[in-house]
Design a protein around this motif. Sequence first.
Motif, PDB file in Angstrom:
ATOM      1  N   LEU A 152       0.828  -1.218   0.021  1.00 36.32           N
ATOM      2  CA  LEU A 152       0.153  -0.014   0.135  1.00 36.32           C
ATOM      3  C   LEU A 152       0.695   1.219  -0.049  1.00 36.32           C
ATOM      4  CD1 LEU A 152      -2.560   1.449   0.437  1.00 36.32           C
ATOM      5  CD2 LEU A 152      -2.763   1.265   2.735  1.00 36.32           C
ATOM      6  N   ALA A 153       0.641   2.060  -0.949  1.00 34.03           N
ATOM      7  CA  ALA A 153       1.405   3.223  -1.264  1.00 34.03           C
ATOM      8  C   ALA A 153       0.626   4.803  -0.950  1.00 34.03           C
ATOM      9  CB  ALA A 153       2.006   3.418  -2.593  1.00 34.03           C
ATOM     10  N   THR A 154       1.486   5.456   0.116  1.00 28.13           N
ATOM     11  CA  THR A 154       0.506   6.459   0.324  1.00 28.13           C
ATOM     12  C   THR A 154       1.521   7.703   0.445  1.00 28.13           C
ATOM     13  OG1 THR A 154       0.884   6.294   2.815  1.00 28.13           O
ATOM     14  CG2 THR A 154      -1.180   5.556   1.877  1.00 28.13           C
ATOM     15  N   GLY A 155       0.960   9.069   0.453  1.00 25.36           N
ATOM     16  CA  GLY A 155       2.011   9.975   0.517  1.00 25.36           C
ATOM     17  C   GLY A 155       2.874  10.755  -0.778  1.00 25.36           C
ATOM     18  N   PHE A 156       2.395  10.089  -1.944  1.00 20.44           N
ATOM     19  CA  PHE A 156       2.918  10.340  -3.335  1.00 20.44           C
ATOM     20  C   PHE A 156       2.057  10.055  -4.265  1.00 20.44           C
ATOM     21  CE2 PHE A 156       4.590   6.598  -5.281  1.00 20.44           C
ATOM     22  CZ  PHE A 156       4.709   6.003  -3.996  1.00 20.44           C
ATOM     23  N   GLN A 157       2.209  10.439  -5.327  1.00 18.54           N
ATOM     24  CA  GLN A 157       0.855  10.202  -6.556  1.00 18.54           C
ATOM     25  C   GLN A 157       1.592   9.108  -7.219  1.00 18.54           C
ATOM     26  OE1 GLN A 157      -1.781  12.119  -7.376  1.00 18.54           O
ATOM     27  NE2 GLN A 157      -2.258  10.249  -8.399  1.00 18.54           N
ATOM     28  N   PHE A 158       1.010   8.184  -6.567  1.00 15.72           N
ATOM     29  CA  PHE A 158       1.546   6.556  -7.013  1.00 15.72           C
ATOM     30  C   PHE A 158       1.479   6.480  -8.472  1.00 15.72           C
ATOM     31  CE2 PHE A 158       2.155   2.150  -5.988  1.00 15.72           C
ATOM     32  CZ  PHE A 158       1.264   1.462  -6.710  1.00 15.72           C
ATOM     33  N   SER A 159       0.439   6.728  -9.127  1.00 14.92           N
ATOM     34  CA  SER A 159       0.233   6.169 -10.601  1.00 14.92           C
ATOM     35  C   SER A 159       1.252   7.050 -11.284  1.00 14.92           C
ATOM     36  CB  SER A 159      -1.168   6.876 -11.013  1.00 14.92           C
ATOM     37  OG  SER A 159      -1.446   8.209 -10.757  1.00 14.92           O
ATOM     38  N   ASP A 160       2.058   8.029 -10.942  1.00 20.50           N
ATOM     39  CA  ASP A 160       2.929   8.583 -11.753  1.00 20.50           C
ATOM     40  C   ASP A 160       4.289   7.875 -11.593  1.00 20.50           C
ATOM     41  OD1 ASP A 160       2.401  12.156 -10.959  1.00 20.50           O
ATOM     42  OD2 ASP A 160       1.386  10.600 -12.415  1.00 20.50           O
ATOM     43  N   PHE A 161       4.479   7.030 -10.783  1.00 21.41           N
ATOM     44  CA  PHE A 161       5.947   6.220 -10.563  1.00 21.41           C
ATOM     45  C   PHE A 161       5.893   4.850 -10.830  1.00 21.41           C
ATOM     46  CE2 PHE A 161       8.233   9.661  -8.434  1.00 21.41           C
ATOM     47  CZ  PHE A 161       7.270  10.498  -7.790  1.00 21.41           C
ATOM     48  N   ALA A 202      13.765 -10.081 -12.408  1.00 25.54           N
ATOM     49  CA  ALA A 202      15.257 -10.888 -12.173  1.00 25.54           C
ATOM     50  C   ALA A 202      15.036 -12.149 -12.682  1.00 25.54           C
ATOM     51  CB  ALA A 202      15.615 -11.073 -10.599  1.00 25.54           C
ATOM     52  N   ASP A 203      16.337 -12.773 -13.182  1.00 26.73           N
ATOM     53  CA  ASP A 203      16.152 -14.388 -13.742  1.00 26.73           C
ATOM     54  C   ASP A 203      15.455 -15.097 -12.965  1.00 26.73           C
ATOM     55  OD1 ASP A 203      19.355 -13.658 -15.429  1.00 26.73           O
ATOM     56  OD2 ASP A 203      17.373 -13.010 -15.947  1.00 26.73           O
ATOM     57  N   PHE A 204      15.878 -14.977 -11.599  1.00 22.79           N
ATOM     58  CA  PHE A 204      15.427 -16.069 -10.703  1.00 22.79           C
ATOM     59  C   PHE A 204      13.738 -16.044 -10.660  1.00 22.79           C
ATOM     60  CE2 PHE A 204      14.192 -13.596  -7.278  1.00 22.79           C
ATOM     61  CZ  PHE A 204      15.134 -12.432  -7.230  1.00 22.79           C
ATOM     62  N   ALA A 205      13.116 -14.898 -10.890  1.00 20.85           N
ATOM     63  CA  ALA A 205      11.992 -14.594 -10.542  1.00 20.85           C
ATOM     64  C   ALA A 205      10.791 -14.969 -12.051  1.00 20.85           C
ATOM     65  CB  ALA A 205      11.486 -13.283 -10.183  1.00 20.85           C
ATOM     66  N   GLU A 206      11.616 -14.721 -13.161  1.00 15.89           N
ATOM     67  CA  GLU A 206      11.002 -15.010 -14.363  1.00 15.89           C
ATOM     68  C   GLU A 206      10.160 -16.165 -14.579  1.00 15.89           C
ATOM     69  OE1 GLU A 206      11.908 -12.521 -17.024  1.00 15.89           O
ATOM     70  OE2 GLU A 206       9.668 -13.208 -17.425  1.00 15.89           O
ATOM     71  N   GLY A 207       9.051 -16.205 -14.708  1.00 15.38           N
ATOM     72  CA  GLY A 207       8.083 -17.471 -14.711  1.00 15.38           C
ATOM     73  C   GLY A 207       7.368 -18.085 -13.515  1.00 15.38           C
ATOM     74  N   ARG A 208       8.155 -17.480 -12.378  1.00 16.84           N
ATOM     75  CA  ARG A 208       7.471 -17.765 -11.230  1.00 16.84           C
ATOM     76  C   ARG A 208       6.726 -16.773 -10.498  1.00 16.84           C
ATOM     77  NH1 ARG A 208      10.659 -19.716  -6.995  1.00 16.84           N
ATOM     78  NH2 ARG A 208      12.305 -18.224  -7.487  1.00 16.84           N
ATOM     79  N   PHE A 209       7.297 -15.697 -10.595  1.00 17.50           N
ATOM     80  CA  PHE A 209       6.652 -14.275 -10.004  1.00 17.50           C
ATOM     81  C   PHE A 209       5.957 -13.392 -10.851  1.00 17.50           C
ATOM     82  CE2 PHE A 209      10.156 -14.251  -6.539  1.00 17.50           C
ATOM     83  CZ  PHE A 209      10.043 -15.567  -6.106  1.00 17.50           C
ATOM     84  N   SER A 210       4.900 -12.745 -10.319  1.00 14.27           N
ATOM     85  CA  SER A 210       4.366 -11.800 -11.403  1.00 14.27           C
ATOM     86  C   SER A 210       4.150 -10.544 -10.211  1.00 14.27           C
ATOM     87  CB  SER A 210       2.791 -12.599 -11.543  1.00 14.27           C
ATOM     88  OG  SER A 210       2.836 -13.475 -12.387  1.00 14.27           O
ATOM     89  N   ILE A 211       4.262  -9.404 -11.072  1.00 13.88           N
ATOM     90  CA  ILE A 211       4.021  -8.079 -10.479  1.00 13.88           C
ATOM     91  C   ILE A 211       3.016  -7.440 -11.097  1.00 13.88           C
ATOM     92  CG2 ILE A 211       5.741  -7.034 -11.979  1.00 13.88           C
ATOM     93  CD1 ILE A 211       6.643  -5.193  -9.580  1.00 13.88           C
ATOM     94  N   PHE A 212       2.176  -6.843 -10.450  1.00 15.36           N
ATOM     95  CA  PHE A 212       1.138  -6.015 -10.904  1.00 15.36           C
ATOM     96  C   PHE A 212       0.739  -4.955  -9.985  1.00 15.36           C
ATOM     97  CE2 PHE A 212      -2.288  -8.472  -8.758  1.00 15.36           C
ATOM     98  CZ  PHE A 212      -1.659  -9.522  -8.630  1.00 15.36           C
ATOM     99  N   ARG A 213      -0.212  -4.262 -10.328  1.00 14.36           N
ATOM    100  CA  ARG A 213      -0.421  -2.991  -9.678  1.00 14.36           C
ATOM    101  C   ARG A 213      -2.104  -2.347  -9.938  1.00 14.36           C
ATOM    102  NH1 ARG A 213       3.560   1.529 -10.971  1.00 14.36           N
ATOM    103  NH2 ARG A 213       2.244   2.899  -9.731  1.00 14.36           N
ATOM    104  N   ASP A 214      -2.451  -1.871  -9.162  1.00 13.92           N
ATOM    105  CA  ASP A 214      -3.783  -1.296  -9.119  1.00 13.92           C
ATOM    106  C   ASP A 214      -3.884   0.158  -8.678  1.00 13.92           C
ATOM    107  OD1 ASP A 214      -6.353  -0.242  -8.779  1.00 13.92           O
ATOM    108  OD2 ASP A 214      -7.210  -2.266  -8.017  1.00 13.92           O
ATOM    109  N   ASN A 215      -3.871   1.134  -9.637  1.00 11.36           N
ATOM    110  CA  ASN A 215      -3.510   2.543  -9.476  1.00 11.36           C
ATOM    111  C   ASN A 215      -4.745   3.031  -8.763  1.00 11.36           C
ATOM    112  OD1 ASN A 215      -0.774   2.276 -10.357  1.00 11.36           O
ATOM    113  ND2 ASN A 215      -1.306   3.294 -12.251  1.00 11.36           N
ATOM    114  N   TYR A 216      -5.878   2.640  -9.138  1.00  9.45           N
ATOM    115  CA  TYR A 216      -6.999   3.289  -8.181  1.00  9.45           C
ATOM    116  C   TYR A 216      -6.930   2.864  -6.713  1.00  9.45           C
ATOM    117  CZ  TYR A 216      -8.980   3.748 -13.086  1.00  9.45           C
ATOM    118  OH  TYR A 216      -9.133   4.079 -14.143  1.00  9.45           O
ATOM    119  N   LYS A 217      -6.303   1.812  -6.188  1.00 10.80           N
ATOM    120  CA  LYS A 217      -6.281   1.427  -4.932  1.00 10.80           C
ATOM    121  C   LYS A 217      -5.031   2.095  -4.236  1.00 10.80           C
ATOM    122  CE  LYS A 217      -9.637  -2.569  -5.258  1.00 10.80           C
ATOM    123  NZ  LYS A 217      -9.608  -3.676  -5.007  1.00 10.80           N
ATOM    124  N   ASN A 218      -4.076   2.485  -4.965  1.00 11.37           N
ATOM    125  CA  ASN A 218      -2.510   2.586  -4.706  1.00 11.37           C
ATOM    126  C   ASN A 218      -1.878   1.452  -4.272  1.00 11.37           C
ATOM    127  OD1 ASN A 218      -3.186   5.393  -5.481  1.00 11.37           O
ATOM    128  ND2 ASN A 218      -2.705   6.298  -3.262  1.00 11.37           N
TER     129      ASN A 218
END
Length: 118
Positions: free
Chosen positions: A22-31, A60-76
């Motif tokens: 959870l990100a607060t204190g800055f404009q999350f969708s800009d970064f 990173a190579d060790f994360a490729e295929g196993r980890f997934s990063i995603f975001r929801d800018n409406y919820k920060n």
Amino acid sequence: VQLMESGGGTVQPGESLRLSCLATGFQFSDFGMGWVRRAPGKDLEWVAGIGSAGSTTHYADFAEGRFSIFRDNYKNMMYLRLRDLQPEDTAIYYCVKGWRRDKYDPPRGQGTQVTVSS
């Protein structure tokens, strides 16, 4: 700027977790944002990054295929889905501002502990 991680835990090899930030204190969708981790006795290690709109991701190579990063800018919120976890993935995971593997802000939060053990 505040970044609050959650979702860690103790799992067995092969299991999955979803980490949240959870990100607060800055404009999350800009970064672009990222995840890094620190294993016991080791340096901080970049895991994955995501562009500000969420359409570009890098791993990173060790994360490729196993980890997934995603975001929801409406919820920060940013997430990291961890699959097929292994003992070497045991670490404290932090979310950070910045999405490049060679350029990101130092972790600000407490992180969330992921322990993989049979």
